[in-house]
Structures are given as C-alpha cells and as structure tokens.
Design a protein around this motif. Structure first.
Motif, PDB file in Angstrom:
ATOM      1  N   PRO A   1      48.053  58.798  19.181  1.00  8.29           N
ATOM      2  CA  PRO A   1      47.561  58.516  20.549  1.00  8.29           C
ATOM      3  C   PRO A   1      46.549  57.373  20.567  1.00  8.29           C
ATOM      4  CG  PRO A   1      46.737  60.630  19.729  1.00  8.29           C
ATOM      5  CD  PRO A   1      47.775  60.175  18.775  1.00  8.29           C
ATOM      6  N   TYR A   2      45.772  57.277  19.479  1.00  5.08           N
ATOM      7  CA  TYR A   2      44.789  56.203  19.406  1.00  5.08           C
ATOM      8  C   TYR A   2      45.482  54.843  19.460  1.00  5.08           C
ATOM      9  CZ  TYR A   2      41.662  52.884  17.124  1.00  5.08           C
ATOM     10  OH  TYR A   2      40.935  51.778  16.816  1.00  5.08           O
ATOM     11  N   THR A   3      46.575  54.748  18.663  1.00  2.00           N
ATOM     12  CA  THR A   3      47.315  53.491  18.620  1.00  2.00           C
ATOM     13  C   THR A   3      48.010  53.210  19.960  1.00  2.00           C
ATOM     14  OG1 THR A   3      47.773  54.112  16.345  1.00  2.00           O
ATOM     15  CG2 THR A   3      48.901  52.165  17.172  1.00  2.00           C
ATOM     16  N   LEU A   4      48.610  54.248  20.539  1.00  2.00           N
ATOM     17  CA  LEU A   4      49.292  54.076  21.820  1.00  2.00           C
ATOM     18  C   LEU A   4      48.340  53.567  22.891  1.00  2.00           C
ATOM     19  CD1 LEU A   4      51.572  57.256  21.907  1.00  2.00           C
ATOM     20  CD2 LEU A   4      52.189  54.899  21.317  1.00  2.00           C
ATOM     21  N   LEU A   5      47.133  54.095  22.854  1.00  3.61           N
ATOM     22  CA  LEU A   5      46.137  53.698  23.838  1.00  3.61           C
ATOM     23  C   LEU A   5      45.693  52.260  23.596  1.00  3.61           C
ATOM     24  CD1 LEU A   5      44.787  55.282  26.169  1.00  3.61           C
ATOM     25  CD2 LEU A   5      42.826  55.608  24.667  1.00  3.61           C
ATOM     26  N   MET A   6      45.523  51.951  22.315  1.00  2.04           N
ATOM     27  CA  MET A   6      45.056  50.623  21.952  1.00  2.04           C
ATOM     28  C   MET A   6      46.080  49.567  22.352  1.00  2.04           C
ATOM     29  SD  MET A   6      43.578  49.416  18.286  1.00  2.04           S
ATOM     30  CE  MET A   6      45.177  49.392  17.530  1.00  2.04           C
ATOM     31  N   LEU A   7      47.342  49.908  22.210  1.00  2.00           N
ATOM     32  CA  LEU A   7      48.408  48.960  22.541  1.00  2.00           C
ATOM     33  C   LEU A   7      48.796  49.020  24.026  1.00  2.00           C
ATOM     34  CD1 LEU A   7      50.681  49.521  19.403  1.00  2.00           C
ATOM     35  CD2 LEU A   7      49.039  47.671  19.794  1.00  2.00           C
ATOM     36  N   ASN A   8      47.984  49.776  24.779  1.00  2.00           N
ATOM     37  CA  ASN A   8      48.230  49.897  26.231  1.00  2.00           C
ATOM     38  C   ASN A   8      49.570  50.537  26.573  1.00  2.00           C
ATOM     39  OD1 ASN A   8      45.802  48.953  27.142  1.00  2.00           O
ATOM     40  ND2 ASN A   8      46.455  46.816  26.943  1.00  2.00           N
ATOM     41  N   ILE A   9      50.130  51.265  25.648  1.00  2.00           N
ATOM     42  CA  ILE A   9      51.373  51.986  25.958  1.00  2.00           C
ATOM     43  C   ILE A   9      51.019  53.198  26.813  1.00  2.00           C
ATOM     44  CG2 ILE A   9      53.305  53.318  24.972  1.00  2.00           C
ATOM     45  CD1 ILE A   9      53.178  51.330  22.598  1.00  2.00           C
ATOM     46  N   ILE A  10      49.902  53.817  26.467  1.00  3.23           N
ATOM     47  CA  ILE A  10      49.351  54.825  27.367  1.00  3.23           C
ATOM     48  C   ILE A  10      48.225  54.144  28.137  1.00  3.23           C
ATOM     49  CG2 ILE A  10      48.048  56.976  27.541  1.00  3.23           C
ATOM     50  CD1 ILE A  10      49.359  57.923  25.016  1.00  3.23           C
ATOM     51  N   GLN A  11      48.168  54.369  29.418  1.00  3.65           N
ATOM     52  CA  GLN A  11      47.131  53.703  30.206  1.00  3.65           C
ATOM     53  C   GLN A  11      46.486  54.650  31.206  1.00  3.65           C
ATOM     54  OE1 GLN A  11      48.731  50.280  32.128  1.00  3.65           O
ATOM     55  NE2 GLN A  11      48.892  49.101  30.234  1.00  3.65           N
ATOM     56  N   GLY A  12      45.401  54.216  31.732  1.00  6.46           N
ATOM     57  CA  GLY A  12      44.763  54.951  32.813  1.00  6.46           C
ATOM     58  C   GLY A  12      43.579  55.756  32.342  1.00  6.46           C
ATOM     59  N   GLU A  13      42.620  55.924  33.259  1.00  3.50           N
ATOM     60  CA  GLU A  13      41.359  56.555  32.926  1.00  3.50           C
ATOM     61  C   GLU A  13      41.557  58.010  32.540  1.00  3.50           C
ATOM     62  OE1 GLU A  13      38.400  55.433  35.583  1.00  3.50           O
ATOM     63  OE2 GLU A  13      36.823  56.605  34.612  1.00  3.50           O
ATOM     64  N   PHE A  14      42.490  58.675  33.185  1.00  8.78           N
ATOM     65  CA  PHE A  14      42.754  60.077  32.892  1.00  8.78           C
ATOM     66  C   PHE A  14      43.041  60.260  31.402  1.00  8.78           C
ATOM     67  CE2 PHE A  14      45.989  63.412  32.258  1.00  8.78           C
ATOM     68  CZ  PHE A  14      45.229  64.515  32.615  1.00  8.78           C
ATOM     69  N   TRP A  15      43.988  59.474  30.902  1.00  8.44           N
ATOM     70  CA  TRP A  15      44.348  59.565  29.489  1.00  8.44           C
ATOM     71  C   TRP A  15      43.197  59.147  28.586  1.00  8.44           C
ATOM     72  CZ3 TRP A  15      47.716  62.708  28.073  1.00  8.44           C
ATOM     73  CH2 TRP A  15      48.844  62.971  28.870  1.00  8.44           C
ATOM     74  N   GLU A  16      42.468  58.117  29.031  1.00  7.22           N
ATOM     75  CA  GLU A  16      41.350  57.650  28.207  1.00  7.22           C
ATOM     76  C   GLU A  16      40.340  58.763  27.980  1.00  7.22           C
ATOM     77  OE1 GLU A  16      39.711  54.058  29.805  1.00  7.22           O
ATOM     78  OE2 GLU A  16      41.647  53.011  29.637  1.00  7.22           O
TER      79      GLU A  16
ATOM     80  N   GLN B   1      39.561  59.168  18.236  1.00  8.99           N
ATOM     81  CA  GLN B   1      39.355  58.368  19.441  1.00  8.99           C
ATOM     82  C   GLN B   1      37.872  58.307  19.807  1.00  8.99           C
ATOM     83  OE1 GLN B   1      42.323  57.209  21.212  1.00  8.99           O
ATOM     84  NE2 GLN B   1      40.782  55.763  21.925  1.00  8.99           N
ATOM     85  N   ALA B   2      37.257  59.459  19.784  1.00  6.32           N
ATOM     86  CA  ALA B   2      35.822  59.517  20.099  1.00  6.32           C
ATOM     87  C   ALA B   2      35.029  58.689  19.104  1.00  6.32           C
ATOM     88  CB  ALA B   2      35.340  60.968  20.112  1.00  6.32           C
ATOM     89  N   ALA B   3      35.418  58.774  17.828  1.00  6.05           N
ATOM     90  CA  ALA B   3      34.732  57.999  16.802  1.00  6.05           C
ATOM     91  C   ALA B   3      34.898  56.511  17.061  1.00  6.05           C
ATOM     92  CB  ALA B   3      35.279  58.366  15.425  1.00  6.05           C
ATOM     93  N   SER B   4      36.107  56.132  17.490  1.00  2.00           N
ATOM     94  CA  SER B   4      36.362  54.724  17.766  1.00  2.00           C
ATOM     95  C   SER B   4      35.435  54.219  18.876  1.00  2.00           C
ATOM     96  CB  SER B   4      37.830  54.553  18.136  1.00  2.00           C
ATOM     97  OG  SER B   4      37.984  53.661  19.195  1.00  2.00           O
TER      98      SER B   4
ATOM     99  N   THR C   1      30.022  52.579  28.487  1.00  2.00           N
ATOM    100  CA  THR C   1      30.181  53.320  29.742  1.00  2.00           C
ATOM    101  C   THR C   1      29.842  54.787  29.488  1.00  2.00           C
ATOM    102  OG1 THR C   1      32.462  53.874  29.275  1.00  2.00           O
ATOM    103  CG2 THR C   1      32.071  51.808  30.474  1.00  2.00           C
ATOM    104  N   TYR C   2      30.093  55.638  30.486  1.00  2.00           N
ATOM    105  CA  TYR C   2      29.870  57.078  30.295  1.00  2.00           C
ATOM    106  C   TYR C   2      30.728  57.630  29.174  1.00  2.00           C
ATOM    107  CZ  TYR C   2      34.326  57.644  32.650  1.00  2.00           C
ATOM    108  OH  TYR C   2      35.652  57.587  32.943  1.00  2.00           O
ATOM    109  N   LYS C   3      31.851  56.933  28.877  1.00  2.00           N
ATOM    110  CA  LYS C   3      32.743  57.413  27.829  1.00  2.00           C
ATOM    111  C   LYS C   3      32.063  57.409  26.464  1.00  2.00           C
ATOM    112  CE  LYS C   3      36.294  54.813  29.051  1.00  2.00           C
ATOM    113  NZ  LYS C   3      37.510  54.069  28.718  1.00  2.00           N
TER     114      LYS C   3
END
Ligand SMILES: Nc1ncnc2c1ncn2[C@@H]1O[C@H](COP(=O)(O)OP(=O)(O)O)[C@@H](O)[C@H]1O
Ligand SMILES: [Mg+2]
Lengths: 286, 244
Positions: free
Chosen positions: B168-183, B192-195, B208-210
């Motif tokens: 999931p980390y990679t998918l998010l990084m490559l913008n394959i998964i998008q949107g604040e909900f998923w983030e 992911q949190a560590a990243s 940000t708050y994230k």
C-alpha cells in the motif's frame, strides 16, 4: 529450606501430568538427590522449583515462604546449572562470567572458582572453542558465582570425565560443608550415590521411594556373600546368605579347602535398588 | 535499578558487536551509500528518504529477528531467567540496545550525505523520525520473534509483513491509490506512518496533521504493544526457547 507439597504439572500442550503429585522437603545443609530415568520429570521439577515454569498445582515453600511470592531477588539466593551448558559462544569464558557477575549483589571469588575447575588458564578463550567438558565446568562456575545459599544442579556430572566428575563432587561436598543446600539430579545413580544425604527415586512423575542411601541399602540390599574359587581349572561361583555365615559349614569348608579367587559381600548398588524398587532400567539409550 | 538496565544494554550491544551484527549493519549502510552516491541530485532527494525508511523499518525487523534467532539457538535466555534481572529489564534492554544499534546505520547514512551531497535536513525532526520509526519496528520485530519457530520462520514473517505493508505504501507513493481517505487509513500501516515522520525530517516536506497523527500512533501504539503484549508474553517466549 525447600518444601514441595503435592506438586502437579503438565506442559501447556501436553495432555497428561508430567509431574504427578509429588511431595518432598530439603533440609538446610542437605544434598538431596533426585534420581530417575530420562523423561521421569527431574528437569521439569527443577524448572518449577527455580520459578521458570509457572502454573503448577501444589505449593512450594522456600524458607517458609511460598515461592510464587518471591520477586526476582529470589535469584540472588540460588545458583542454577541446567542440563546443557549454556553460554555466549562468541565471548570468552571470562567475558561470560563477568557479564553475569555484574547482575548480582553477591559476588563470589571467580579466580578461585575458575582455578578449581581448572579453567583459569583458558579464561580468555572463546567459549565456542571449549570442549564439552570445559563448557560443563564453566557452567558450574556460572552457577556458583553469586555465592548462593542453594544450588540446583541438573545432571551436572553428565559428560564429565571421571577426574572432573570427582572435582565436581568435591565442590558440591565443600559447598555443603560451608552451609549450602543442594538439589542435584542424575540418571546415573552411581554418580552421585556417595555425595547425597538423601535421594528420591522418580519415575513417570511420581516419587517411588525416598530415604538416605544407607537406609535404602539396608532395606533393599541383598544380605549375601559371593565366593569365587578355582576348581579343575574353572571358576565356580557360589552365594551364601549373610545371616549366620560364621556357622555355615559349606562356606567355611570352601574357605579352608579351595583356592579362593574373590570374596564379596553382597553390597547392592543404588542402581540395583532402583531397578528392584521401580522395575525400571535406568541407563537410557543415549 | 537503572544501573542494572544499563549493564544489560551494554551487554546486548557488546554481543551485537561480537556476533558481527555491527559489521553487517555498517556493510549495509555502505552498500546503500554507494548506491545513492552515483544517482543525481533529483533522484537522491526522493531516494534518500526511502532508503532511510527501509533502514529504519524493514532492516530493524531483520536485525532484531536475527539477533533473537542467535539468542534462541544458544538458549542463553534461560540463564538470564535465573538471574535477579526482571523480565521488564530484560525486554527493555533488548529493545533499547537493538534500537540504538539499528539507528546507527541510518545516522551514518544521513551524516555521509549531509557532508558530501549537501542534503538539507531538519536535524531535530529527522532524529525524532528515525528514533521513533526504529524503536517501533524493533519492538514489532521482537514480537514477531515470539511467533517464529526457526530462522526460516522468522524470515517468512518479516518478509510477509514487509511485503504486505510495503505494497500500500508503494501504491500510494505512485498515486495508484489516491485521496485523503486512503492517506489517513493507510497511516495505520506502521511503515506508512514511519514514512510520514521520516519525510518530515527533509527540507521541503509539508507538515500537516497527518504528521502528528503518525507520530502519536507510533508512540502510543508502541507503548500499548509493549505493555499489553510484548511484556506479558515475554516469560512464555523465554521459557519456550530456554531449551532446557
Ligand atoms: N517443553 C516441553 N513440552 C512438553 N513436554 C515436555 C517438555 N519438556 C519436557 N517434556 C516432557 O516431560 C517429561 C519429563 O521431562 P523432563 O523433566 O525433561 O525429564 P528428565 O529431566 O527426568 O529427563 C518427558 O515426558 C518430556 O517429554
Ligand atoms: Mg532432565
């Protein structure tokens, strides 16, 4: 000093009781031998007594206090050697000992202990390079480094040559003479027969018999005399009851007329008694 | 008795060195370093945080896994159990020593690239990021060791965990998964949190708050994992691997 009452234990995944309702006590200054074949439950009993295994049934008291109420300070008081020698193999003997020594308030005389087991010269060798016998001897030093009041030794003579086994037994005896108490296990009776004040025979988690080695020998020993003599180039063996032997005509006649080769009183070994009492052979296949 | 904890930590670190774990981690840092040295500045800017992340997370799992495997194979834990040391001192010393050890390679990498490639970092934030990420993953690695029977088993668990979490980390990084909900949902993934908290140490990252969510999650998650799982299960683990 130690009192075990109605101890029962089964391993988390085992169905049956490995320890099946045993009770015994060990007096201060006593060497208590726990003897039985492999798998009898000796090591398990020791592990319960030293607070490694929990969730047992029954009660165990150390100096009158339930062992479950002791904190880790309990370990300041005792010394333990496990069945197999355990060390950090990539550290020297002295690095091993120094590390453990720092964890105790009481600190024994390491040099004296190491010299006693003849490891002082090899103290800076990696334990990984030690022979099996050396590792076992180092294990004894580890068990005694905090000057404990009570020692738990699980099969300490197993794997030692006769000479080192002798040194070990002397150390145990001296430890007792200095006021120490000892719990010692073995599956080789003859090994610790001479040093134990009292022994318990354990088979399949039950104590079958418990007494001083001398009382056991009187109770179960064969009272007989065995005589071997030469006749027509062959050795003949005869056995006579010990009672009334001085008036036994046949015995006296043989003594006077034959060439006697050997003459033994029927001194039974603890091992013979063990087999007789429990019906179990001691020596295991290993 | 903090003194005794210190003795234990020192002992663990000494053993990490004797058992060549320190050489291995220097070697790994060196390999990462060489790899990064030859990429251009743009790629380095994306790659360095990822390398630091891998070092703080997956490598931490691997190191502590191997260390505990060595320990199991020598059964030394049983000897520790019969000293006056408490279980919490034992576990805490293991956690601290391995964390210090695992931070070492990340710190080395950062230092080298700051010096030779002029990478811009926030010292304070990167320190926090690396410490928290490493500590958390070292603890996760310890808990994984509770479940593994042998070295292959340990490796399988680490690999499975890493793959599951890296995907999931990679998918998010490559913008394959998008949107604040998923983030936000994916921040539950410790990698992911560590990243998030490691990236915050590099200049140009928007906090940000994230960031606070991730930091809080890792810190409190670790505390809860330690108190409610790692510590209570330690005795079981130790006895099972005492070999006697
Ligand atoms: N960790 C364990 N899990 C399950 N069973 C065990 C375990 N350790 C020992 N046992 C079983 O308990 C019994 C007693 O073992 P043990 O106390 O080691 O005997 P001894 O020391 O007299 O040779 C044996 O039947 C053994 O198979
Ligand atoms: Mg045994």
């Amino acid at each position: 000093m130690f009192k075990v009452e109605n101890l029962k234990y089964s391993y988390p995944k085992g169905e049956s009781d490995v320890i099946n309702d045993i009770s015994f006590d060990i007096a201060k200054g006593e060497i208590f031998g726990f003897l039985g074949p492999s798998g009898a439950g000796k090591s398990t009993t020791q592990k319960i007594m030293i607070k490694i295994l929990e969730n047992f049934e029954g009660t165990i008291y150390y100096n009158g206090k339930d062992i479950t109420e002791f904190s880790d300070e309990f370990y300041e008081d005792i010394g333990v050697s496990f069945e197999m020698p355990i060390h950090f193999s990539k550290m020297t003997a002295m690095e091993n000992i120094d590390f453990f020594l720092k964890l105790y308030k009481n600190k024994g005389d390491i040099e004296a202990l190491m010299r006693r087991v003849d490891l002082w010269e090899d103290r800076d060798k990696m334990v990984g390079e030690y022979s099996k016998g050396m590792k076992i001897r180092l294990n004894i030093v580890r068990a005694m480094l905090n000057n404990p009041n009570m020692l738990f030794l699980d099969e300490p003579t197993n794997g030692l040559d006769p000479m080192n086994a002798m040194i070990l037994k002397d150390m145990v005896r001296e430890f007792k003479e200095a006021g120490g108490t000892v719990f010692i296990t073995s599956h080789i009776m003859s090994d610790i027969d001479q040093i134990c004040d009292r022994v318990a025979f354990i088979v399949e988690g039950k104590i079958i018999e418990m007494d001083t080695p001398r009382n056991l020998k009187i109770k179960y020993g064969k009272r007989s005399m065995t005589l071997e003599y030469k006749e027509n180039g062959e050795t003949v063996t005869v056995e006579f009851p010990l009672d009334g032997i001085g008036k036994n005509e046949e015995f006296l006649n043989l003594l006077q007329t034959k060439k006697i080769e050997t003459l033994h009183s029927g001194e039974t070994t603890l091992e013979d008694i063990f087999i007789k009492v429990t019906g179990v052979q001691l020596k295991d296949a290993e | 008795m903090p003194n005794r904890l210190w003795i234990l930590v020192k002992g663990e670190l000494q053993r990490l060195n004797k058992y060549n774990m320190t050489s291995v981690s220097i070697l790994v840092a060196f390999i990462w370093g060489v790899m990064l040295f030859f990429v251009n500045a743009d790629i380095l800017a994306t790659l360095l945080p990822i390398v630091i992340l891998l070092d703080a997370t997956m490598m931490s799992l691997m190191y502590v896994g191997s260390v505990m495997y060595f320990e199991k194979s020598e059964f030394t834990i049983s000897t520790m159990l019969v000293t006056p040391v408490s279980n919490s001192e034992l576990l805490l010393s293991k956690l601290l020593a391995n964390t210090v050890h695992n931070i070492f390679s990340s710190a080395l990498l950062i230092a080298v690239f700051v010096l030779i490639k002029d990478v811009q970092i926030h010292y304070f934030l990167i320190t926090i990021g690396i410490i928290v990420a490493t500590l958390t993953h070292t603890l996760i690695g310890i808990v994984m060791a509770y479940f593994s029977k042998d070295f292959t088993g340990a490796l399988m668990i680490v690999m499975t965990f890493s793959l599951t979490m890296m995907t999931p980390y990679t998918l998010l990084m490559l913008n394959i998964i998008q949107g604040e909900f998923w983030e936000i949902i994916l921040l539950l993934n410790p990698i992911q949190a560590a990243s998030e908290i490691i990236n915050a140490g590099f200049v140009g990252f928007q906090i940000t708050y994230k960031y606070y969510l991730s930091l809080g999650y890792l810190v409190f998650g670790s505390i809860i994992l330690y108190i409610f799982y790692a510590l209570p299960k330690f005795q079981d683990y130790a006895v099972k691997n005492s070999g006697v």
